[in-house]
Design a protein around this motif. Sequence first.
Motif, mmCIF file in Angstrom:
data_model
loop_
_atom_site.group_PDB
_atom_site.id
_atom_site.type_symbol
_atom_site.label_atom_id
_atom_site.label_comp_id
_atom_site.label_asym_id
_atom_site.label_seq_id
_atom_site.Cartn_x
_atom_site.Cartn_y
_atom_site.Cartn_z
ATOM 1 N N LYS A 215 84.707 32.387 25.670
ATOM 2 C CA LYS A 215 85.615 31.247 25.567
ATOM 3 C C LYS A 215 86.309 30.914 26.885
ATOM 4 O O LYS A 215 86.572 29.748 27.197
ATOM 5 N N SER A 216 86.623 31.961 27.668
ATOM 6 C CA SER A 216 87.354 31.711 28.918
ATOM 7 C C SER A 216 86.510 30.960 29.936
ATOM 8 O O SER A 216 87.037 30.475 30.947
ATOM 9 N N ALA A 217 85.204 30.822 29.680
ATOM 10 C CA ALA A 217 84.325 30.095 30.603
ATOM 11 C C ALA A 217 84.385 28.581 30.383
ATOM 12 O O ALA A 217 83.932 27.814 31.240
ATOM 13 N N VAL A 218 84.946 28.152 29.253
ATOM 14 C CA VAL A 218 84.906 26.731 28.907
ATOM 15 C C VAL A 218 85.532 25.838 29.978
ATOM 16 O O VAL A 218 84.909 24.856 30.419
ATOM 17 N N PRO A 219 86.756 26.119 30.478
ATOM 18 C CA PRO A 219 87.331 25.238 31.507
ATOM 19 C C PRO A 219 86.475 25.162 32.769
ATOM 20 O O PRO A 219 86.350 24.091 33.377
#
Length: 529
Positions: free
Chosen positions: A91-95
């Motif tokens: 999820k932290s890769a989304v931005p």
Amino acid sequence: MSILTDFREKSFLDKISILNEVATAKDPLELEELLELFLNPVGDTSVDYMVVTALNGVLSVDEQKTVDLLEQGEGKLRTLCIRVCGEFQFKSAVPVLLRMAEENSDPDFLFEVLTSLSKIGGAEALDLFRSNINNEDDLIVVMSIEMLGELKDKESVPALKGFVERNNEDGNYEVCDLTTWKAVECLAAIGTDEALDFIVANLHHRNPTVRRVVTDCLTVLGGAAVPYLTKVISPGSDKDDMILAANVLGFVGDKAGLDVLMDAIEKEYSTDSSVKYAIYEAIGRIGTMKGVISLIDGLDDDDDLIAVAVMTGLDGLVNPGVNKKLVEIIGAGGSKAGKILRAIVTAKAVNVFQGLYGEGKIGRFLMNAIVASKDAEVHEAFRAKLVEIGGEGAEADISRLPEAVEAVGKRALAVDDSKSMLALYRSILTSAGYNPTVAENGQDAYSYIEMNEVFDVIITDMNMPVMDGMEFVSKLRQTDDYADIPVIMVTTESEYSQQELARKTGVNDFITKPFTADQLKAKIAEYVS
């Protein structure tokens, strides 16, 4: 010390063994050595493939490191990190992925990012998917449409409707592009009133593949589609729309749909035989005792095809009340009695037969009709039922039935998703001296072609699930040795453009429902001497 130290000097088997161990252990301490091997391959395909596998394993347990490398890396390392982030839903890769998509317009790179985001999920990327449904790259468009459906994005409905409408315009309707296909599926997934009303309004889209996709989507929706289909089963509706809506209600099998269909019969929404046939068949498909009243009423219709559809439905709903009514109608004699007897035989309605077999002269009339049939499948179906009934009378009647013999002579292939239509084709074709083969859709029919089966004539419906008639004929004409086989398309279509489209796929001629046995025989005789 890393087990990858001096890796390049190891033997091939040692390299594979070491990399297997690293991939299994997923030790982050091996990351730097793996990165060096990944960026500077050893040159052996098997070993380099295992390096990627091991690196994937190590990165899968370290989300932060993977995202850091995603931001810092370039070329193939960045691509690998994009894929790892998607595969393991970081999820932290989304931005980071969203920023990359804004900064890089290369379609291959954008496709990688969108694929990763689609696997991670979540609404954070919704704007990105919306903005790419008009991308010049079709794969990106399709990916974006699929995600809009998964995220049930109501705001995208107008744009999605645009795909389907453009595919229905002059000059565009002959081919169903993948974006239109996905747009229909997406609208069904979103499921708003606007989306589902629009899908139902396109039951009779000018492209047959779009019609099939619409039918499939509504069938999958099940009971949720019934209120929208109800709007089409109404007085004054287009004939073709009513037929297709009735077919879907039959496939759905929902009891609420049965009420709609029964109302259509009782209140005579349409006097067209093709519409009534579709409604009766759908009632039979739903197969509940509530529908028996409508099916019995259908026996008053003069159309032989409707009688076969009714009898096909009744065969699964036999009870003492049904038997009593049939005895009453047949016992009265006349043309209606003959029509019902023929329908029982044509539909191979063995359960109806069992209920009437012991009814004196009615049972005798039925046996005479069965014996008179030229269809070996009919003989075998009723032979099996007589064996089940048992007794001296049944044994005597079994001896009257012709023994099965190896088929010889001309062959015909009939393709239709309706069991009653296939039963009627068998009856007509056998009486005309043909050995019939039947299939419930184009895909099943084409399997006979793949087995190099030879036919003198092919009769196919236009609208069918799985593979429609036009797609089947198109594949047939592209297959060696099948370019010249006569193909007659049976249709209820009233729009001239549909026949023109079918001719382009390779259809030789058409016959419109409703038709008589003599009309179909005459049409076949025009092409087969």
